[in-house]
Design an enzyme around this catalytic site. Structure first.
Site, PDB file in Angstrom:
ATOM      1  N   SER A  94       0.804  -1.218   0.000  1.00  0.00           N
ATOM      2  CA  SER A  94       0.000   0.000   0.000  1.00  0.00           C
ATOM      3  C   SER A  94       0.838   1.270   0.000  1.00  0.00           C
ATOM      4  O   SER A  94       0.353   2.328  -0.421  1.00  0.00           O
ATOM      5  CB  SER A  94      -0.939   0.006   1.213  1.00  0.00           C
ATOM      6  OG  SER A  94      -0.215  -0.156   2.418  1.00  0.00           O
TER       7      SER A  94
ATOM      8  N   HIS B 252      -0.637   6.365   5.968  1.00  0.00           N
ATOM      9  CA  HIS B 252      -0.120   6.116   4.618  1.00  0.00           C
ATOM     10  C   HIS B 252       0.365   7.404   3.966  1.00  0.00           C
ATOM     11  O   HIS B 252      -0.006   8.503   4.399  1.00  0.00           O
ATOM     12  CB  HIS B 252      -1.203   5.466   3.745  1.00  0.00           C
ATOM     13  CG  HIS B 252      -1.327   3.995   3.945  1.00  0.00           C
ATOM     14  ND1 HIS B 252      -1.935   3.455   5.050  1.00  0.00           N
ATOM     15  CD2 HIS B 252      -0.907   2.943   3.200  1.00  0.00           C
ATOM     16  CE1 HIS B 252      -1.892   2.136   4.973  1.00  0.00           C
ATOM     17  NE2 HIS B 252      -1.265   1.800   3.865  1.00  0.00           N
TER      18      HIS B 252
END
Length: 312
Positions: free
Chosen positions: A62, A294
């Protein structure tokens, strides 16, 4: 597709282990082809003639795919690939003739050679995208092996109340005097080495660039509203992430054919606590920018810059 369902699916998949909830408007079936582009942002007739890169393949988890980074690609939505992730930005910058992005949120080194079950998938083994004429490969993988990132992010925040100034999570993961997260992060190196061997076998002429992980936490100080971890656990996480990056770097060095991109120097001052300068999203999803913990679009740009410098 409802935004809240996208956020739930990404949160479940981002660091592996958890099942992905179904998204509206998707149905199981054969996996669509990976994101592929030819002559990005340039005339098709000139890209193949003038690009220094014939075929670029992006592999990773990711931190490569870019969950919630604009714009999310429609194929295999559970992989959360973005048109604004660092491979896409790099492909545009290099004006590659052909670009294939098979990165997928939640991927581990296992999913380089085995399919990954995600919503709208499965995502085929990522190394299947490699060809004999592939001449550039970027790889960003390792954080999901042994569920290192996932265990920290899910286990540690609830423990902060026990000892806000201490390191209760580090204590929980220390068994018989052994820091199990640092141990597991260090043990990822041999898996990276195996992946590199297979990349070289399938694409013997490819330039292989292995990306390290950018720093999540500041060198000093805290920001509990953004990173809800005990003060000591923030310092400890830096040790865990450093162990992971060091293991990856050592595997690349032993390989002798790939290039390691250390993201720690360039991401200094851009951790999740850095406010507007942060490259990493904090504890809350931003449906228009990034999933929690993230890279934001600015982080993807920073990683593309570092990769471009490494390629020269």
């Amino acid at each position: 597709m409802a935004v809240e369902k996208v956020v739930i699916a990404v949160a479940a998949a981002m660091f592996g282990g958890a099942a992905v909830l179904p998204l509206a408007g998707t149905a199981p079936g054969d996996a669509p082809p990976p994101a592929t582009a030819t002559g990005l942002d340039s005339p098709a007739d000139s890209a193949a003639d003038h690009s220094a890169v014939n075929h670029y393949v992006a592999l990773g988890d990711s931190y490569t795919s870019g969950p919630l980074v604009p714009e999310q690609r429609p194929e295999i939505p559970g992989c959360a690939r973005a048109t604004g992730n660092y491979p896409s930005l790099l492909a545009q910058r290099l004006d590659v003739a052909e670009f294939t992005d098979v990165s997928c949120g939640g991927a581990s080194t296992e999913h380089m050679t085995a399919p990954q079950e995600v919503d709208g998938g499965p995502n085929p083994p990522q190394l299947d995208a490699l060809r004999a004429d592939t001449d550039l490969v970027t790889l960003g993988i390792g954080g999901n092996d042994h569920n290192v990132f996932g265990r920290f992010i899910t286990t540690c925040p609830p423990l902060r109340e026990q000892d806000p100034a201490g390191a209760p999570c580090r204590e929980q993961f220390t068994v018989d005097g052994v820091d199990t997260l640092v141990r597991d992060a260090t043990g990822t190196g041999h898996r990276i080495a195996t992946v590199l061997e297979e990349i070289h076998r399938r694409s013997p002429d490819a330039r292989v660039v292995v990306m390290g992980y950018p720093r999540l936490v500041p060198e000093q100080g805290t920001c509990p509203d953004v990173m809800p971890f005990a003060d000591g656990d923030l310092r400890w996480w830096d040790d865990v992430e450093t162990a992971l990056n060091t293991a990856i770097e050592k595997a690349v060095s032993a390989d002798g054919k790939a290039t390691f991109v250390d993201m720690y120097p360039s991401s200094r001052g851009h951790d999740a606590c850095a406010g507007d300068a942060a490259w990493i999203q904090g504890q809350h999803d931003d449906p228009e920018a990034a999933a929690r913990y993230h890279p934001r679009p600015s982080g993807m740009t920073g990683m593309a810059d570092a990769a471009a410098r490494a390629i020269g």
